[in-house]
Write a protein that holds these residues in place. Structure first.
Motif, short mmCIF file in Angstrom:
data_model
loop_
_atom_site.label_atom_id
_atom_site.label_comp_id
_atom_site.label_asym_id
_atom_site.label_seq_id
_atom_site.Cartn_x
_atom_site.Cartn_y
_atom_site.Cartn_z
N TYR A 32 50.10 -72.21 -20.07
CA TYR A 32 50.87 -71.40 -21.02
C TYR A 32 50.77 -72.13 -22.35
O TYR A 32 51.32 -73.21 -22.51
N PHE A 34 50.60 -72.36 -26.73
CA PHE A 34 51.28 -71.88 -27.93
C PHE A 34 50.67 -72.54 -29.16
O PHE A 34 50.18 -73.67 -29.11
N ARG A 94 53.11 -75.52 -22.12
CA ARG A 94 54.35 -75.60 -21.36
C ARG A 94 54.19 -76.64 -20.26
O ARG A 94 53.18 -76.68 -19.57
N PHE A 98 58.56 -78.74 -15.08
CA PHE A 98 59.93 -78.28 -15.10
C PHE A 98 59.96 -76.82 -14.65
O PHE A 98 59.24 -75.99 -15.18
N GLY A 100 61.99 -73.12 -13.60
CA GLY A 100 63.02 -72.26 -14.18
C GLY A 100 62.80 -71.99 -15.63
O GLY A 100 61.68 -71.85 -16.09
N GLY A 101 63.85 -71.92 -16.38
CA GLY A 101 63.76 -71.47 -17.76
C GLY A 101 63.87 -72.57 -18.77
O GLY A 101 64.30 -72.35 -19.89
N TYR A 102 63.51 -73.78 -18.41
CA TYR A 102 63.67 -74.87 -19.37
C TYR A 102 62.72 -74.76 -20.53
O TYR A 102 63.01 -75.19 -21.64
N ASN A 103 61.52 -74.22 -20.28
CA ASN A 103 60.56 -74.02 -21.35
C ASN A 103 60.32 -75.28 -22.16
O ASN A 103 60.27 -75.27 -23.38
N LYS A 104 60.14 -76.37 -21.47
CA LYS A 104 59.81 -77.60 -22.17
C LYS A 104 58.35 -77.55 -22.59
O LYS A 104 57.48 -77.21 -21.79
N LEU A 105 58.09 -77.87 -23.83
CA LEU A 105 56.73 -77.86 -24.35
C LEU A 105 56.24 -79.28 -24.63
O LEU A 105 57.01 -80.14 -25.04
N PHE A 107 53.60 -81.09 -27.12
CA PHE A 107 52.91 -80.81 -28.37
C PHE A 107 51.76 -81.76 -28.62
O PHE A 107 51.80 -82.93 -28.24
#
Lengths: 117, 116
Positions: A32, A34, A94, A98, A100-105, A107
């Motif tokens: 994922y 970005f 991503r 992690f 669930g919805g933590y969405n740790k990125l 960079f």
């Protein structure tokens, strides 16, 4: 472990020319990806994302990115650069460690784009 | 539009001081994050929170703590500031739930902290 690399500290391009900002990634499983942009004295702004589907993703301000699974790359592109595109660009992936919805990125180090008149 | 507001743009503190960086978001997001930005290193996650009073360490939590007493507010605390904590600090938020894994982070404008 997931990681992203931006191999160029700076990219210089003349206004009106096409631009490419490079990003390569390393993930286990589906990536994922970005792109974010940071203008001077500002926070990061979301440009576009790749989750699944078409390899060419279109985003804000005329930017697009090409996902290439075999080369594990996600390069940011624009057909015709503007001076106002000069900024710091970050690629991110991503962290699937992690759930669930933590969405740790995670960079990349960032690439400074300088567009000259 | 989501708005993430960091209370200070610039801060100058002395070594050993306790420092509070404040962040407020107005979109009822469950997730909030503190990142540190340094040239050549990109953004590194210090702490994040997925609910009130809940927190998780990121990649570089040493020397920092956080507080989340209300959903909209996430504070970063430097217990005893040191010169190596001179940096740009960025707060971000995102929603939690189905599809959250591909939702973008929304960032504040950052706080540039100088510790002398």
């Amino acid at each position: 472990a997931q990681s992203v690399a931006q191999p160029e500290d700076q990219v210089n391009v003349a206004e009106g020319n096409p631009l490419t900002v490079k990003c390569t990634y390393s993930v286990s499983g589906n990536p994922y990806l970005f792109w974010y942009v940071q203008y001077p004295n500002r926070g990061l702004q979301f440009l576009l994302k790749y989750i699944t589907g078409d390899n060419l993703v279109k985003g804000s301000y005329g930017f697009e990115a090409e996902f290439n699974k075999s080369q594990t790359s996600f390069h940011l592109k624009k057909p015709s650069a503007l001076v106002s595109d000069s900024a710091l660009y970050f690629c991110a992936v991503r962290d699937i460690g992690f759930s669930g919805g933590y969405n740790k990125l995670i960079f990349g180090a960032g690439t400074r784009l300088a567009v000259h008149p | 539009d989501v708005k993430v507001t960091q209370s200070s743009r610039y801060l100058v503190k002395r070594t050993g001081e306790k420092v509070f960086l404040e962040c407020v978001q107005d979109m009822d997001h469950e997730n909030m994050f503190w990142y540190r930005q340094d040239p050549g290193l990109g953004l590194r996650l210090i702490y994040f929170s997925y609910d009130v009073k809940m927190k998780e360490k990121g990649d570089i939590p040493e020397g920092y703590s956080v507080s989340r007493e209300k959903k909209e507010r996430f504070s970063l605390i430097l217990e005893s500031a040191s010169t190596n904590q001179t940096s740009m600090y960025l707060c971000a938020s995102s929603f939690f739930g189905q599809g959250a894994y591909n939702s973008p982070l929304h960032f504040g404008n950052g706080t540039r902290l100088t510790v002398t």
